[in-house]
Design a protein around this motif. Structure first.
Motif, PDB file in Angstrom:
ATOM      1  N   GLU A  17      14.885   6.022  -3.270  1.00  0.00           N
ATOM      2  CA  GLU A  17      14.602   6.258  -4.696  1.00  0.00           C
ATOM      3  C   GLU A  17      13.151   5.917  -5.012  1.00  0.00           C
ATOM      4  OE1 GLU A  17      16.258   7.763  -7.061  1.00  0.00           O
ATOM      5  OE2 GLU A  17      18.148   8.001  -5.961  1.00  0.00           O
ATOM      6  N   LYS A  18      12.661   4.822  -4.457  1.00  0.00           N
ATOM      7  CA  LYS A  18      11.263   4.437  -4.679  1.00  0.00           C
ATOM      8  C   LYS A  18      10.315   5.463  -4.071  1.00  0.00           C
ATOM      9  CE  LYS A  18      12.233   0.662  -6.849  1.00  0.00           C
ATOM     10  NZ  LYS A  18      12.110   0.621  -8.309  1.00  0.00           N
ATOM     11  N   LEU A  19      10.651   5.971  -2.883  1.00  0.00           N
ATOM     12  CA  LEU A  19       9.802   6.968  -2.240  1.00  0.00           C
ATOM     13  C   LEU A  19       9.893   8.331  -2.927  1.00  0.00           C
ATOM     14  CD1 LEU A  19      10.313   6.051   1.525  1.00  0.00           C
ATOM     15  CD2 LEU A  19       8.293   5.624   0.103  1.00  0.00           C
ATOM     16  N   THR A  27       4.748  -0.903   3.088  1.00  0.00           N
ATOM     17  CA  THR A  27       5.794  -1.927   3.122  1.00  0.00           C
ATOM     18  C   THR A  27       5.599  -2.918   1.993  1.00  0.00           C
ATOM     19  OG1 THR A  27       5.916  -1.744   5.535  1.00  0.00           O
ATOM     20  CG2 THR A  27       6.870  -3.717   4.553  1.00  0.00           C
ATOM     21  N   THR A  28       4.375  -3.340   1.789  1.00  0.00           N
ATOM     22  CA  THR A  28       4.080  -4.326   0.743  1.00  0.00           C
ATOM     23  C   THR A  28       4.399  -3.772  -0.639  1.00  0.00           C
ATOM     24  OG1 THR A  28       2.369  -5.318   2.130  1.00  0.00           O
ATOM     25  CG2 THR A  28       2.269  -5.794  -0.234  1.00  0.00           C
ATOM     26  N   GLU A  33       8.123  -3.832  -5.274  1.00  0.00           N
ATOM     27  CA  GLU A  33       8.954  -3.059  -6.195  1.00  0.00           C
ATOM     28  C   GLU A  33      10.425  -3.465  -6.128  1.00  0.00           C
ATOM     29  OE1 GLU A  33       8.412   1.172  -6.260  1.00  0.00           O
ATOM     30  OE2 GLU A  33       6.253   0.970  -5.924  1.00  0.00           O
ATOM     31  N   LEU A  34      10.865  -3.969  -4.971  1.00  0.00           N
ATOM     32  CA  LEU A  34      12.281  -4.274  -4.779  1.00  0.00           C
ATOM     33  C   LEU A  34      12.634  -5.758  -4.827  1.00  0.00           C
ATOM     34  CD1 LEU A  34      12.884  -1.698  -1.933  1.00  0.00           C
ATOM     35  CD2 LEU A  34      13.830  -1.570  -4.236  1.00  0.00           C
ATOM     36  N   LYS A  35      11.651  -6.641  -4.673  1.00  0.00           N
ATOM     37  CA  LYS A  35      11.961  -8.067  -4.525  1.00  0.00           C
ATOM     38  C   LYS A  35      12.651  -8.655  -5.757  1.00  0.00           C
ATOM     39  CE  LYS A  35       7.638 -10.189  -5.930  1.00  0.00           C
ATOM     40  NZ  LYS A  35       7.465 -11.539  -6.315  1.00  0.00           N
ATOM     41  N   GLN A  68       1.773   4.194   5.757  1.00  0.00           N
ATOM     42  CA  GLN A  68       2.104   4.864   4.501  1.00  0.00           C
ATOM     43  C   GLN A  68       3.418   5.612   4.735  1.00  0.00           C
ATOM     44  OE1 GLN A  68       0.237   4.776   1.592  1.00  0.00           O
ATOM     45  NE2 GLN A  68      -1.169   3.338   2.578  1.00  0.00           N
ATOM     46  N   TYR A  69       4.470   5.225   4.011  1.00  0.00           N
ATOM     47  CA  TYR A  69       5.805   5.801   4.221  1.00  0.00           C
ATOM     48  C   TYR A  69       6.072   6.965   3.265  1.00  0.00           C
ATOM     49  CZ  TYR A  69       6.815   1.835   7.185  1.00  0.00           C
ATOM     50  OH  TYR A  69       6.792   0.914   8.207  1.00  0.00           O
TER      51      TYR A  69
END
Length: 124
Positions: A17-19, A27-28, A33-35, A68-69
């Motif tokens: 969803e974030k991507l 990764t950072t 965004e998820l922590k 970069q994902y």
């Protein structure tokens, strides 16, 4: 493309969803965004990204010191694969059985029924 590529674990879905919202992400960036939302550690994000790479759900490009994902599949492709999986697992592949069940449970508004009717008329 692998069979069941669009079938996501819940943890995969959070990252996808974030991507899908915006990419690429490091990764950072994903970690930050998820922590707070999920209380995930950076190592959890790393582990999930590695697993998702192995499954072919995502890919990366090296840019400087950071990967970069990017998503390998789109949201619609994933939704179609998950719908197919649901149909096969729960309704023995029968769209009619699924629709009948949903209609009996009053899952559709009149507007949605009209929309479905219009879709069926166009496809006929």
């Amino acid at each position: 493309m692998k069979e069941n590529l669009g079938i996501l674990q819940q943890s995969d879905r959070y990252i996808m969803e974030k991507l899908w919202e915006a990419n690429p992400k490091t990764t950072t960036q994903l970690y930050y965004e998820l922590k707070d939302e999920l209380n995930w550690s950076k190592s959890t994000v790393n582990t999930l990204l590695t697993r998702m790479l192995e499954k072919g759900l995502i890919y990366y490009k090296e840019e400087g010191r950071a990967r970069q994902y990017y998503p390998s599949i789109g949201r619609e492709e994933s939704a179609a694969a998950e719908t197919e999986n649901l149909l096969n697992r729960v309704f023995k592949g029968s769209v009619g059985m699924m629709m009948n069940t949903m209609l009996k449970q009053n899952r559709f508004s009149q507007e949605e029924i009209d929309e479905l009717y219009d879709i069926f008329k166009k496809e006929k």
